[in-house]
Every structure is written in structure tokens, then in C-alpha cells.
Design a protein around this motif. Structure first.
Motif, PDB file in Angstrom:
ATOM      1  N   PHE A 107       0.845  -1.185   0.000  1.00  0.00           N
ATOM      2  CA  PHE A 107       0.000   0.000   0.000  1.00  0.00           C
ATOM      3  C   PHE A 107       0.888   1.245   0.000  1.00  0.00           C
ATOM      4  N   PHE A 108       0.411   2.298  -0.648  1.00  0.00           N
ATOM      5  CA  PHE A 108       1.212   3.506  -0.807  1.00  0.00           C
ATOM      6  C   PHE A 108       1.621   4.109   0.533  1.00  0.00           C
ATOM      7  N   VAL A 109       0.733   4.059   1.518  1.00  0.00           N
ATOM      8  CA  VAL A 109       1.050   4.661   2.810  1.00  0.00           C
ATOM      9  C   VAL A 109       2.259   3.976   3.443  1.00  0.00           C
ATOM     10  N   PHE A 110       2.476   2.704   3.098  1.00  0.00           N
ATOM     11  CA  PHE A 110       3.607   1.972   3.666  1.00  0.00           C
ATOM     12  C   PHE A 110       4.894   2.183   2.862  1.00  0.00           C
ATOM     13  N   SER A 111       4.840   3.100   1.920  1.00  0.00           N
ATOM     14  CA  SER A 111       6.097   3.510   1.276  1.00  0.00           C
ATOM     15  C   SER A 111       7.025   4.149   2.303  1.00  0.00           C
ATOM     16  N   ASP A 112       6.469   4.545   3.440  1.00  0.00           N
ATOM     17  CA  ASP A 112       7.315   5.019   4.542  1.00  0.00           C
ATOM     18  C   ASP A 112       8.275   3.911   4.991  1.00  0.00           C
ATOM     19  N   TYR A 113       7.791   2.676   4.992  1.00  0.00           N
ATOM     20  CA  TYR A 113       8.645   1.531   5.326  1.00  0.00           C
ATOM     21  C   TYR A 113       9.615   1.209   4.184  1.00  0.00           C
ATOM     22  N   VAL A 114       9.180   1.461   2.980  1.00  0.00           N
ATOM     23  CA  VAL A 114       9.942   1.105   1.778  1.00  0.00           C
ATOM     24  C   VAL A 114      11.065   2.095   1.493  1.00  0.00           C
ATOM     25  N   LYS A 115      10.849   3.339   1.850  1.00  0.00           N
ATOM     26  CA  LYS A 115      11.685   4.461   1.409  1.00  0.00           C
ATOM     27  C   LYS A 115      13.194   4.267   1.539  1.00  0.00           C
ATOM     28  N   PRO A 116      13.729   3.802   2.674  1.00  0.00           N
ATOM     29  CA  PRO A 116      15.199   3.717   2.760  1.00  0.00           C
ATOM     30  C   PRO A 116      15.824   2.830   1.691  1.00  0.00           C
ATOM     31  N   MET A 117      15.141   1.752   1.342  1.00  0.00           N
ATOM     32  CA  MET A 117      15.688   0.853   0.325  1.00  0.00           C
ATOM     33  C   MET A 117      15.369   1.346  -1.081  1.00  0.00           C
ATOM     34  N   ALA A 118      14.265   2.083  -1.236  1.00  0.00           N
ATOM     35  CA  ALA A 118      13.993   2.727  -2.517  1.00  0.00           C
ATOM     36  C   ALA A 118      15.068   3.774  -2.800  1.00  0.00           C
ATOM     37  N   ARG A 119      15.522   4.420  -1.754  1.00  0.00           N
ATOM     38  CA  ARG A 119      16.608   5.392  -1.899  1.00  0.00           C
ATOM     39  C   ARG A 119      17.877   4.716  -2.411  1.00  0.00           C
ATOM     40  N   LEU A 120      18.152   3.519  -1.908  1.00  0.00           N
ATOM     41  CA  LEU A 120      19.313   2.788  -2.416  1.00  0.00           C
ATOM     42  C   LEU A 120      19.099   2.364  -3.872  1.00  0.00           C
ATOM     43  N   SER A 121      17.857   2.030  -4.236  1.00  0.00           N
ATOM     44  CA  SER A 121      17.558   1.731  -5.646  1.00  0.00           C
ATOM     45  C   SER A 121      17.967   2.906  -6.514  1.00  0.00           C
ATOM     46  N   ALA A 122      17.578   4.103  -6.084  1.00  0.00           N
ATOM     47  CA  ALA A 122      17.885   5.310  -6.846  1.00  0.00           C
ATOM     48  C   ALA A 122      19.380   5.575  -6.880  1.00  0.00           C
ATOM     49  N   LEU A 123      20.049   5.416  -5.738  1.00  0.00           N
ATOM     50  CA  LEU A 123      21.495   5.625  -5.681  1.00  0.00           C
ATOM     51  C   LEU A 123      22.241   4.674  -6.604  1.00  0.00           C
ATOM     52  N   MET A 124      21.786   3.416  -6.656  1.00  0.00           N
ATOM     53  CA  MET A 124      22.470   2.417  -7.464  1.00  0.00           C
ATOM     54  C   MET A 124      22.051   2.429  -8.925  1.00  0.00           C
ATOM     55  N   GLY A 125      21.005   3.185  -9.247  1.00  0.00           N
ATOM     56  CA  GLY A 125      20.528   3.197 -10.625  1.00  0.00           C
ATOM     57  C   GLY A 125      19.880   1.882 -11.013  1.00  0.00           C
ATOM     58  N   LEU A 126      19.113   1.291 -10.090  1.00  0.00           N
ATOM     59  CA  LEU A 126      18.443   0.020 -10.361  1.00  0.00           C
ATOM     60  C   LEU A 126      16.998   0.271 -10.780  1.00  0.00           C
ATOM     61  N   PRO A 127      16.593  -0.164 -11.957  1.00  0.00           N
ATOM     62  CA  PRO A 127      15.211   0.076 -12.406  1.00  0.00           C
ATOM     63  C   PRO A 127      14.199  -0.889 -11.799  1.00  0.00           C
ATOM     64  N   LEU A 128      14.195  -0.956 -10.483  1.00  0.00           N
ATOM     65  CA  LEU A 128      13.209  -1.748  -9.759  1.00  0.00           C
ATOM     66  C   LEU A 128      11.872  -1.008  -9.811  1.00  0.00           C
ATOM     67  N   THR A 129      10.790  -1.760  -9.939  1.00  0.00           N
ATOM     68  CA  THR A 129       9.460  -1.150 -10.003  1.00  0.00           C
ATOM     69  C   THR A 129       8.734  -1.340  -8.674  1.00  0.00           C
ATOM     70  N   PHE A 130       8.182  -0.242  -8.154  1.00  0.00           N
ATOM     71  CA  PHE A 130       7.425  -0.259  -6.905  1.00  0.00           C
ATOM     72  C   PHE A 130       5.950  -0.037  -7.249  1.00  0.00           C
ATOM     73  N   VAL A 131       5.128  -1.030  -6.992  1.00  0.00           N
ATOM     74  CA  VAL A 131       3.690  -0.905  -7.230  1.00  0.00           C
ATOM     75  C   VAL A 131       3.039  -0.531  -5.897  1.00  0.00           C
ATOM     76  N   LEU A 132       2.543   0.708  -5.821  1.00  0.00           N
ATOM     77  CA  LEU A 132       2.044   1.269  -4.553  1.00  0.00           C
ATOM     78  C   LEU A 132       0.583   1.658  -4.735  1.00  0.00           C
ATOM     79  N   THR A 133      -0.299   0.900  -4.133  1.00  0.00           N
ATOM     80  CA  THR A 133      -1.731   1.089  -4.359  1.00  0.00           C
ATOM     81  C   THR A 133      -2.417   1.730  -3.156  1.00  0.00           C
ATOM     82  N   HIS A 134      -3.739   1.992  -3.323  1.00  0.00           N
ATOM     83  CA  HIS A 134      -4.532   2.660  -2.285  1.00  0.00           C
ATOM     84  C   HIS A 134      -3.902   4.032  -2.029  1.00  0.00           C
TER      85      HIS A 134
END
Length: 660
Positions: A433-460
Motif C-alpha cells: 500500500f502507498f502509505v507503507f512507502s514510509d517503510y519502503v523508502k530507505p531501500m527505494a533510496r538505495l535503488s535510486a542511488l544504485m541506478g536500479l530500475p526496480l518497479t514499486f507498485v504502490l496502491t490505495h
């Protein structure tokens, strides 16, 4: 320990201490304590080829305790990965190949960007999952073309972080037998003895996870370390955690002290270290020729592993040409590009539909075009619509399954997604769920730092969640993710925009993407188009070439903007409606294009979005206004909430009139 092995281990220590001292900044404690286990692993047990650092079947090594980066840099230098003594002497300096924490894509041989403790642990699990899946897909009898281990080294800090437990719990459940954790157990953290905050039995914890657990009592005993590594490799059904008891800052006057952790030893202490280790030449970065000769001979032996694999892979390709063709497809980043002109990919029923449902339909189209698409959710696939039908579930009994079940572990899920992408050969997505992107954020930040095209599907994605209330209604999360560099946020308004979002995500080479999707049904909009790939475009134009006002919106609020446009037209107010599904992509467009969409001369502007207004200021300017959220929402049906918080046609019309 033979003399040359002793000298080689001590060379790692000396180079690490010199690098930190030269920079007058860094963490010498871990490299001094963990040098022996690192050398034993790299020299005698790990399958890697410094001449080809990207060999697909290499063992992976992740330094989860990234603060001890000089350990890794010293290894890369000594084993011939291209780092020079000058690079080591430039540790932590601007533009160097030896930054304070290891950075993937920046320094050859670094498998993952680490620093936030525990992140490397979880990414290692993702890599091991990737190995298991590819092995299940490609290996044939007599042809183990995917057959390698993932090693991760971390300390007490990594073990304290919750992300480690999240990830290792799943690793045990999945029986990832080729995952080996090296626990640098020195019982020291920055504030002193770990006893002040960490007295649990880590070994028992990992046993509970389902790991084989081994203990090396003397972290300097290469034979004991080597025996433990081989025992770990011998257990194919369980991952292994090896507790290696070490002394932080080994060999220095600060051995066993907290002060050895995160500050230079001091010139006198470095000299004392070298003298204790028997270093005859006290010059900076001095390594005896015998050590280089030893490592060069090891390097030649390491190259043989790849040579043998290359021959096997050539024979495999001849025996199974269809598998070789599939292999090439897995490792081809351009396969999805052709979808831009694929009519089936862009075709949807013309009926109201939640964008989460549309996304689910797209995923089930993509699975047929992209055989290496793999992903899942943090126990939410039925809600996030991320399940691929007929693709099987990835499990201990079926590593070929393409649906991943991460359990309720959002933080580790994102890190494991990074690990899957870092492994190579796979295109991964994760979901919650999108609201739990708060939990996801630190590792999403590493995705961005590393240039990894990982896809995050964030609903609601908004107050449209409704009855679940403020705890589940994202308000500030859009602004949070939009603020992140090299991270693309897409909030589509209908099927076409949703397809554009997914197309961008699966064709991206260096940028992760978040798809922010609705729970509630949205209409298919007549003006939506592939122009959504530009991030912002005119979805419903004004009659005049220069409109009286501009309404900007994303996602579910685009419909509101179009409805308000129609009402304003009745009163003779000519409005242009601009859909902005992705501010990130819109900002990347030319100034000419942006001027054509939103002319600077039109200062009457209104932004409509069921989230905080943070970030919209650059578009509405000093004279515009917003229809946005000012608080955290409430618990009630979605329709009630949208009206309660002003997301109505009438209120948008009122807002436009207020700026004319």
C-alpha cells in the motif's frame, strides 16, 4: 597459517589502516578484525574472476557493514580488480573510486551500495533468490550454468537492525542453501560494549529462522574459518550463518576498544600496528612483493573457473539452443522497448476501473513478453493486484515460480527487490500500500542511488482508501518520493496512463519507478494518450491558444479537472486541463515543450491532488492556488471523504475563479 597467508592478511590490515589514516576519516576497526575471514574467503573458497568482474556465474560478496569499506577496497586492490594504491590513498576524497561507503556502479567489484546497516544483509537474500530462480529456469542435467553462492559480511550493527531479521526469516523459510552469512562478532558498537543494548543470542535467532549455524572461535584461524565455509557450502537445504569471533581493531593499540570503530587510529598507533604485525617497511601503503606474487598466482587460478564455465556454457548453448535464446532474452534490457507499438499492450475495455486493477491486467500482459519478470507483494497481492496467473509461486519447493511472497516485510522486500536486480538477468517489481512507502523508502533510496530500475507498485493512493482511516491514507508520501533524485513517480489517471507508467518502468535502464495507483474506479479519459510518457501533457485543451486558466492534476483528480473545465465553459471561462502523472518526467522535457503545455503568461493556475500541496508551488506560482489535503484524512467511505475535503467539481470551479 602459512607465512605468505599471514602476510597477505596483514597486507589487508595495513592498507586499510593507512587508507583511513591518510583520509583522517573512516572506520579501521572492522577491516582489522575481519581481514582474516575476508582473505580466506576470497583466496580459497569464493568463485570470482578479477579479469571479468561481471562474469554471470561468479559468487557474490556483499559487505553489509559498509563503513568498513577499506576492507573491500584493499581486497579489490590486492586481487587485481583495478584499484591502485593511488586509489586507496584517495579514500573518501572527491571524485575517487574509494568513497566512504561502497557504491555499486562506481567501483569495479562492488556488488551493492551499502551503508545503512542491515541493507546488505537483505540485498544478499534477494541475490540468493535470484540465483535460485535462474538455476531452476536454466540448469539442465550436466549443465549447472547457474550455480554460485552469495556471501554477506556484517557485524553487530547489522544484526541489530530489524531489516536483517525480516530478510533472514524469509531466507530460512525459502531454504536458500547458497546464502552464507559471515557474522563479524566483536561485541563492540560505537557507544561501547554491545552489552549495553544487545545481549540476545544471535545464533539461536538464526537457528529459529531455519539456518545452519556455525561458530568460529578464533577469527584469525584461517583453517577454522575455511572449514566453516566449506561446511556452509555442503548444506544445500539451509542457508548458513557463521559467527566469527573477532577483535575490533586487531593488532593495534586500540584492539577491542570502541574508539577503533569509527575514527583513524592515529599515526603512532598505525606505526605500532605495523610493528606488531612484523611489517619491516613502515611507509604508507607498503605491501611486500611476495604478497602481490601470492595474489597474482591466486588470480590466475580464479580465472580457470570462468574458463571452465565458458566451455560448459558453449556446450550448453549447442545442446539447448532454445535455452540459449531464452538466456539472451533474460539478459537483454531492450526486449520491452517494442511494446511502444504493441496494440494489445495499450488496449483496454472502455469502462471505469481502478488503476490497481488496470496495473494487474498489464502485469499479466507483461509476463508473456518478459519471461524474466518476477515480483510480488508484502502479503498484499490480492489487494495490489500484482499476482501473475499461471506463473507459480516461488518457494522452497518451486524456485521456478515467478510470484514472490515477501510476507509482511516491506523494508526487507524493497531491499530484496534491489538484490534481485543487482543479481542480473531479472526484471523485478515489489508491492505494498502507498502509505507503507514510509517503510519502503530507505531501500527505494538505495535503488535510486544504485541506478536500479526496480518497479514499486504502490496502491490505495489517497483518501480514497476510505474507511481504513488516516493510518492508511497517504498524504505526504507523494511529496516524499518525488523529492528523491533519480526516482520516477507515476500517478496515472486511467488505463492509457497506467500502460505508459508500466512501459516506462520496464524500459527504464537506470531509474527505479513508483506506480501510485487507486483503489477506487476511475473513468477512461478521452484525451489520455502515450503523451503521458512526457510526464505532463494537455489532456483536455482550451478553445483559445492561450487559456484563461490552467488546471493541473494527477491520478483520480484529473477527472475533477475535466469536469470543472466543462462547468467553467458554461460561464465563458476557457480552461486548459493538464494531466501530470509524473513531475519527474515532465521536468526532464525541454523548456519549449513545457511552455507549450503551460505558458508562463498564464498565471491563473490551480493544482488538484488528494495529497499535500508540497511540490506544487513551482507549477502554480505566486498567483495560483491548490485544492489539496491539509491534514491526515478521516475514516469514512471514499465518496464522503472526497466531498468532505473539497475534492468536488464545485470546489475546483471555485478555486479557478479565485485566481482569475
Amino acid at each position: 597459517m602459512s607465512n605468505i597467508d599471514t602476510m597477505s592478511v596483514n597486507a589487508i590490515r595495513v592498507l586499510s589502516a593507512d587508507g583511513v589514516q591518510k583520509a583522517n576519516s573512516g572506520h579501521p576497526g572492522l577491516p582489522l578484525g575481519a581481514a582474516a575471514m575476508a582473505y580466506e574467503l576470497w583466496a580459497k573458497h569464493m568463485k570470482h574472476n578479477p579479469m571479468n568482474p561481471k562474469w554471470e556465474n561468479r559468487d557474490r560478496f556483499i559487505l553489509s557493514g559498509g563503513h568498513g569499506s577499506m576492507l573491500l577496497y584493499s581486497l579489490l586492490h590486492l586481487f587485481g580488480y583495478g584499484l591502485t594504491k593511488e586509489d586507496l590513498a584517495s579514500f573518501r576524497q572527491d571524485g575517487s573510486l574509494t568513497p566512504g561507503h561502497p557504491e555499486y556502479g562506481h567501483t569495479v567489484g562492488v556488488e551493492a551500495t551499502t551503508g545503512p546497516l542491515g541493507a546488505g544483509m537483505a540485498m544478499a537474500v534477494g541475490m540468493a533468490m535470484g540465483e535460485a530462480h535462474l538455476a531452476a529456469m536454466f540448469n539442465k542435467e550436466g549443465y549447472p550454468v547457474v550455480d554460485h553462492y552469495t556471501y554477506v559480511l556484517g557485524g553487530d550493527g547489522c544484526m541489530m537492525e530489524g531489516i536483517t531479521s525480516e530478510a533472514m526469516s524469509l531466507a530460512g523459510t525459502l531454504g536458500l542453501g547458497k546464502l552464507i552469512v559471515l557474522y563479524d562478532s566483536n561485541k563492540i558498537s560505537i557507544e561501547g560494549s554491545t552489552d549495553i543494548a544487545f545481549t540476545e543470542d544471535v545464533k539461536k535467532r538464526f537457528e529459529a529462522f531455519g539456518f545452519q549455524t556455525l561458530v568460529v572461535e578464533d577469527g584469525n584461524d584461517l583453517a577454522e574459518i575455511g572449514a566453516a565455509i566449506e561446511a556452509a557450502k555442503a548444506d544445500k537445504s539451509r542457508p548458513t550463518m557463521i559467527t566469527v569471533k573477532t577483535k575490533i581493531g586487531f593488532g593495534s593499540p586500540r584492539e577491542g576498544m570502541a574508539s577503533a570503530h569509527g575514527e583513524p587510529l592515529g599515526a603512532d598507533n598505525v606505526r605500532a600496528l605495523k610493528e606488531k604485525l612484523g611489517w619491516t617497511n613502515l611507509d604508507e601503503f607498503y605491501v611486500p612483493d611476495e604478497v602481490y606474487e601470492n595474489l597474482n598466482s591466486i588470480k590466475k587460478e580464479l580465472a580457470k573457473d570462468e574458463a571452465e564455465w565458458n566451455q560448459m556454457f558453449e556446450n550448453y548453448s549447442k545442446a539447448y539452443p532454445e535455452m540459449r535464446k531464452l538466456w539472451d532474452q533474460y539478459y537483454d534490457d531492450t526486449v520491452a522497448d517494442d511494446l511502444i507499438n504493441n496494440d494489445d499492450f495499450w488496449a483496454f475495455a472502455d469502462k471505469p476501473e481502478a488503476t490497481r486493477n488496470l496495473s494487474g491486467q498489464i502485469i499479466n500482459k507483461l509476463k508473456n513478453y518478459l519471461p524474466n519478470l518476477i515480483g510480488g507483494a508484502a502479503d498484499l497481492a490480492p489487494s495490489t493486484k500484482t499476482y501473475m496467473s499461471d506463473m507459480g509461486d516461488f518457494s522452497k519447493d518451486n524456485y521456478a515460480g515467478r510470484n514472490l511472497h515477501f510476507g509482511v516485510r516491506e523494508l526487507a522486500m524493497a531491499a530484496m527487490g534491489n538484490g534481485l536486480m543487482l543479481h542480473g538477468g531479472l526484471k523485478a517489481y515489489v508491492s505494498t500500500f502507498f502509505v507503507f512507502s514510509d517503510y519502503v523508502k530507505p531501500m527505494a533510496r538505495l535503488s535510486a542511488l544504485m541506478g536500479l530500475p526496480l518497479t514499486f507498485v504502490l496502491t490505495h493512493d489517497s483518501i480514497g482508501v476510505g474507511e481504513d482511516g488516516p493510518t492508511h491514507e497517504p498524504i505526504e508520501q507523494l511529496a516524499m518520493l518525488r523529492a528523491m533524485p533519480n526516482f520516477t513517480v507515476f500517478r496515472p489517471a486511467d488505463a492509457t496512463e497506467c500502460a505508459a507508467a508500466w512501459y516506462y518502468a520496464v524500459t527504464s535502464r537506470k531509474t527505479p519507478t513508483a506506480l501510485v495507483l487507486t483503489r477506487q474506479n476511475l473513468p477512461q479519459l478521452a484525451g489520455s494518450s502515450k503523451e503521458a510518457l512526457k510526464g505532463g501533457y494537455i489532456i483536455s485543451d482550451s478553445k483559445k491558444s492561450v487559456p484563461d486558466a490552467i488546471i493541473m492534476a494527477s491520478g483520480s483528480e484529473v477527472e475533477l479537472g475535466i469536469n470543472a473545465q466543462a462547468e467553467l465553459a458554461k460561464e465563458g471561462v476557457d480552461v486548459r486541463v493538464v494531466s501530470i502523472p509524473s513531475m519527474d518526467l515532465y521536468e526532464a522535457q525541454s523548456d519549449e515543450y513545457k511552455e507549450s503545455v503551460m505558458p508562463k503568461s498564464v498565471r491563473a493556475r490551480v493544482a488538484v491532488e488528494a495529497a499535500t500541496d508540497f511540490g506544487w508551488g513551482k507549477y502554480v506560482g505566486l498567483d495560483g492556488t491548490t485544492v489539496t489535503m491539509k491534514g491526515f484524512g478521516a475514516s469514512a467511505p471514499a465518496g464522503v471523504l472526497f466531498k468532505k475535503f473539497g475534492f468536488t467539481t464545485e470546489n475546483v470551479v471555485k478555486a479557478v475563479k479565485s485566481v482569475l
